[in-house]
Enzyme design. Structure first.
Site, PDB file in Angstrom:
ATOM      1  N   ASP A 187       0.852  -1.189   0.000  1.00  6.90           N
ATOM      2  CA  ASP A 187       0.000   0.000   0.000  1.00  6.90           C
ATOM      3  C   ASP A 187       0.886   1.236   0.000  1.00  6.90           C
ATOM      4  OD1 ASP A 187      -1.694   2.142   0.460  1.00  6.90           O
ATOM      5  OD2 ASP A 187      -2.975   1.025   1.854  1.00  6.90           O
ATOM      6  N   HIS A 192       0.347   7.835   4.118  1.00  7.84           N
ATOM      7  CA  HIS A 192       0.964   7.150   5.247  1.00  7.84           C
ATOM      8  C   HIS A 192       2.463   7.433   5.376  1.00  7.84           C
ATOM      9  CE1 HIS A 192      -2.851   5.135   5.449  1.00  7.84           C
ATOM     10  NE2 HIS A 192      -2.714   4.696   4.216  1.00  7.84           N
ATOM     11  N   ILE A 207      -0.759   9.174   8.696  1.00  8.03           N
ATOM     12  CA  ILE A 207      -1.497   8.264   9.573  1.00  8.03           C
ATOM     13  C   ILE A 207      -1.116   6.820   9.258  1.00  8.03           C
ATOM     14  CG2 ILE A 207      -3.423   9.855   9.820  1.00  8.03           C
ATOM     15  CD1 ILE A 207      -4.989   8.143   7.806  1.00  8.03           C
ATOM     16  N   GLY A 210      -5.093   1.682   7.995  1.00  4.40           N
ATOM     17  CA  GLY A 210      -6.137   0.986   8.732  1.00  4.40           C
ATOM     18  C   GLY A 210      -5.909  -0.507   8.772  1.00  4.40           C
TER      19      GLY A 210
END
Length: 284
Positions: A187, A192, A207, A210
């Site tokens: 990803d 991120h 961040i 998830g």
């Protein structure tokens, strides 16, 4: 209309070939924070190739985890990726995932729900190898601004927490570099890693993925409740309720009932701000 539900649901499934080896599994586990303490026998089952087993959540990254990206480019779906949020994830494993393997994965849009101001796409991926089905994965994708087309709202999967104290509560630190390591499993969203991109998205800094929180939580449940035996996991589902910043700590509360564990995950440093909700691990 950017989303044509009839066209999306009628489209033929997409088929891709997946391949992975022990390095992919080890990298994924390290991205979840495995390996601390490095010589712990339980941790070595996630990090040492001679003892390796595979967390079922690895299904979300096998073959670089491109099923969701492919689903968002399916016929009938034209959306701005800036309006897309990963709303929920479920994985059902039909048998333990091998450490080395190849598989054929078919992916399709299985549902399009109308939430008024948003649409929810359910993207299903099913993987099989020469011995039969391996896993089924459902990703719920929340697309802001694409609702109001008159479709079904879809089922509610909200769960009330049990009316008792959790049987287990553990805390798991998120390293400052954890998102940088986790993204090597496929990803590459700059949200991120790139502070400028995160700022444009409205966040003060990058961040955590998830799906990294998702994997960390399953590992905590397996190690705490299931005797560190990944083969006991039958299915695992969650709703992404909030973000995590690298450097924070996950507080993972677990309520144990026969055959299932209900879980709530919060961020310790932000007064237990929600991270994962409506989370259930079914097991043998």
């Amino acid at each position: 209309m950017p989303i044509d539900p009839d066209k999306a649901l009628a489209a033929d499934p997409r088929t891709t070939s997946l391949a992975w080896g022990h390095k992919d599994v080890q990298l994924y586990h390290l991205g979840l924070g495995a390996g601390v303490p490095a010589t712990d026998p339980v941790e070595l089952r996630y990090t040492l190739e001679s003892r390796l087993h595979v967390l079922p959540s690895f299904a979300t990254v096998a073959g670089a985890g491109m099923a969701v990206v492919g689903g968002l480019s399916a016929p009938g779906i034209e959306v701005d990726l800036a309006s897309v949020l990963h709303g929920g994830q479920a994985v059902t494993v039909h048998r333990p995932i091998p450490v080395e393997g190849t598989a054929t994965q078919t992916s399709a849009v299985r549902a399009v729900y109308d939430k008024g101001k948003a649409a929810v796409l359910v993207l299903r991926s099913e993987a099989s190898d020469a011995d039969g089905p391996l896993w089924t994965s459902d990703a719920s994708i929340f697309v802001r601004g694409e609702g109001g087309f008159g479709g079904e709202r879809g089922p509610s999967l909200r769960l009330a927490l049990p009316p008792r104290d959790p049987e287990f509560t553990v805390e798991r630190p998120v390293r400052e570099d954890q998102a940088l390591l986790y993204r090597l499993s496929g990803d590459w969203n700059p949200l991120h890693a790139d502070p400028e991109f995160a700022g444009l998205a409205g966040f003060p800094r990058p961040i955590l993925h998830g799906l990294c929180s998702y994997g960390m939580t399953l590992k905590a449940v397996v190690d705490t409740v299931l005797g560190a035996d990944v083969a006991r996991v039958l299915s695992y589902r969650t709703r992404f309720a909030g973000v995590v910043f690298p450097g924070e700590t996950l507080r993972i509360r677990m309520w144990q009932d026969p055959g299932r564990i209900q879980v709530e995950v919060t961020a310790v440093e932000r007064d237990d701000a929600p991270v994962l909700a409506d989370t259930v691990v079914a097991h043998t």
